[in-house]
Design an enzyme around this catalytic site. Structure first.
Site, PDB file in Angstrom:
ATOM      1  N   ASP A 207       0.889  -1.278   0.065  1.00 42.32           N
ATOM      2  CA  ASP A 207      -0.097  -0.075   0.011  1.00 42.32           C
ATOM      3  C   ASP A 207       0.789   1.362   0.021  1.00 42.32           C
ATOM      4  O   ASP A 207       2.073   1.029   0.331  1.00 42.32           O
ATOM      5  CB  ASP A 207      -0.690  -0.035   1.173  1.00 42.32           C
ATOM      6  N   HIS A 348       3.835  -2.186   2.864  1.00 42.15           N
ATOM      7  CA  HIS A 348       4.178  -0.809   2.330  1.00 42.15           C
ATOM      8  C   HIS A 348       5.314  -0.695   1.394  1.00 42.15           C
ATOM      9  O   HIS A 348       6.361  -0.821   1.994  1.00 42.15           O
ATOM     10  CB  HIS A 348       3.782   0.247   3.298  1.00 42.15           C
TER      11      HIS A 348
HETATM   12 ZN    ZN Z   1      -2.636   3.047   3.430  1.00 45.52          ZN
END
Ligand code: ZN
Length: 388
Positions: A207, A348
């Site tokens: 993400d 991430h």
């Molecule tokens: Zn996020």
């Protein structure tokens, strides 16, 4: 002795060009939410001012924030042949707080105001006078006015209003030629992999990117012949269009993670739809790929979100907490500790430690007998199993 120094210098320069195009800070911590994204250009002087302004806003927010407050800093960016135009907007709890604009001459490395770039400002002055700006102050005023220029329009920010001109209505001293960004609009994406339904499958998802670490991540995935799913922010697509295209070419999947990472459950219907659609439009425009997957920010969903998109909403069930730990061994452990068939791992691609942990994670997952697939593939496998 000299040789030693030379080797050291060469070593230090390997990463010289690997500068991030967007500075990002996203976190949910100590009862506040922060999402900051702004450009990091190749010009030191411009970067210095941008960073200073953002730091001021951020520090003031930290000083004054109350429980549950949300800070969002977003930007617009247009690069011309010899200029960069940037619009920065800070919002606290979804109401406009600060707008700052920058128009930078990349040849002279100086900031310009609107009177520097327009041949005459009569049109703008007429509008401002009609809005009760005192004529004695008008020239002083116009030299400080905030403005942003994209490939079609010029936006002048006046108190809480925005005055918009078509660029061809105005006469610029120097012609503004937009720098070309490679776009790929005729893309067809399909997966022709065959799945053994008796095997165990997991998906790795990333993400908040892309970032300067995304290239390293897609290279590692390629090396191990696996693919991941990347939920990207709409406001990063334009500056990272190259890496997104390469990622898709390698078989990775791009999903939508909102435009600027606001907490969506606090937004109204129109703003939610806008966050989703604007991001899909950016991805479609720069890569030719139409995303079908949506991951809500902070994993928070409500009925307004569910009822207003036909995208597949994808959450996760294995949280590496990589944004918090920033420690390779901890991330590997959290990602692989008790994996089950069908698990979705959250990482991430904006942290060095996450990129560095990926290779170990892939090796460990394979060692445990799992295959790594993308989210659409995982969905396909689940569907096929139901047919059995
Ligand atoms: Zn996020």
């Amino acid at each position: 002795m000299l040789k030693k120094y030379l080797i050291l210098i060469l070593f230090l320069c390997i990463g010289c060009n690997n500068q991030d195009k967007i500075n990002t800070l996203i976190y949910e911590n100590q009862n506040i939410l922060v999402s900051i994204n702004y450009p990091n250009t190749e010009y030191k002087k411009l970067n210095y001012i941008l960073k200073k302004d953002v730091d001021d806003i951020y520090n003031n927010f930290l000083r004054d924030s109350k429980y549950n407050d949300e800070l969002n800093i977003d930007y617009k960016y247009t690069e011309f042949e010899s200029y960069i135009s940037i619009y920065l907007i800070a919002e606290i709890n979804n109401s406009k707080s600060i707008i700052k604009t920058y128009f930078f001459d990349t040849n002279q490395q100086i900031f310009l105001n609107i009177t520097d770039i327009l041949d005459n400002t009569d049109k703008i002055i007429d509008i401002l006078l009609a809005k009760d700006i005192n004529i004695h102050y008008i020239y002083n005023y116009i030299n400080k006015i905030n403005f942003y220029i994209d490939n079609e329009k010029t936006y002048i920010f006046f108190n809480n209003e925005k005055i918009i001109f078509d660029n061809n209505e105005l006469i610029f001293k120097d012609k503004l030629i937009v720098k070309n960004i490679k776009i790929n609009q005729n893309r067809k994406v399909f997966s022709n992999k065959l799945f053994d339904l008796d095997k165990k499958y997991v998906a790795i998802t990333f993400d908040d990117g892309p970032s300067k670490y995304t290239k390293q991540i897609i290279d590692i995935l390629k090396k191990h012949n696996v693919n991941a799913t990347f939920f990207v922010l709409g406001n990063k697509v334009k500056l990272y269009s190259d890496i997104l295209n390469e990622s898709i070419d390698n078989g990775n999947v791009i999903g939508n993670h909102s435009y600027n990472h606001k907490l969506l459950i606090k937004l109204n219907k129109e703003d939610i739809i806008n966050q989703i659609n604007k991001t899909n439009e950016e991805i479609k425009f720069y890569t030719g790929y139409t995303p079908t997957l949506f991951r809500p920010t902070y994993g928070s969903v409500n009925s307004t979100i569910k009822n207003n998109t036909n995208m597949d909403i994808v959450l996760w069930n294995v949280d590496t907490m990589d944004w918090k730990y920033r420690n390779i061994n901890k991330i590997v452990k959290r990602a692989t500790k008790s994996l089950k068939d069908g698990d979705i791992i959250l990482m991430h691609d904006i942290y060095k430690s996450s990129a560095a942990a990926l290779e170990k994670i892939i090796i460990e997952i394979k060692k445990q007998g799992f295959e790594i697939v993308t989210i659409p593939e995982l969905k396909e496998i689940k569907k096929l199993r139901n047919y059995e």
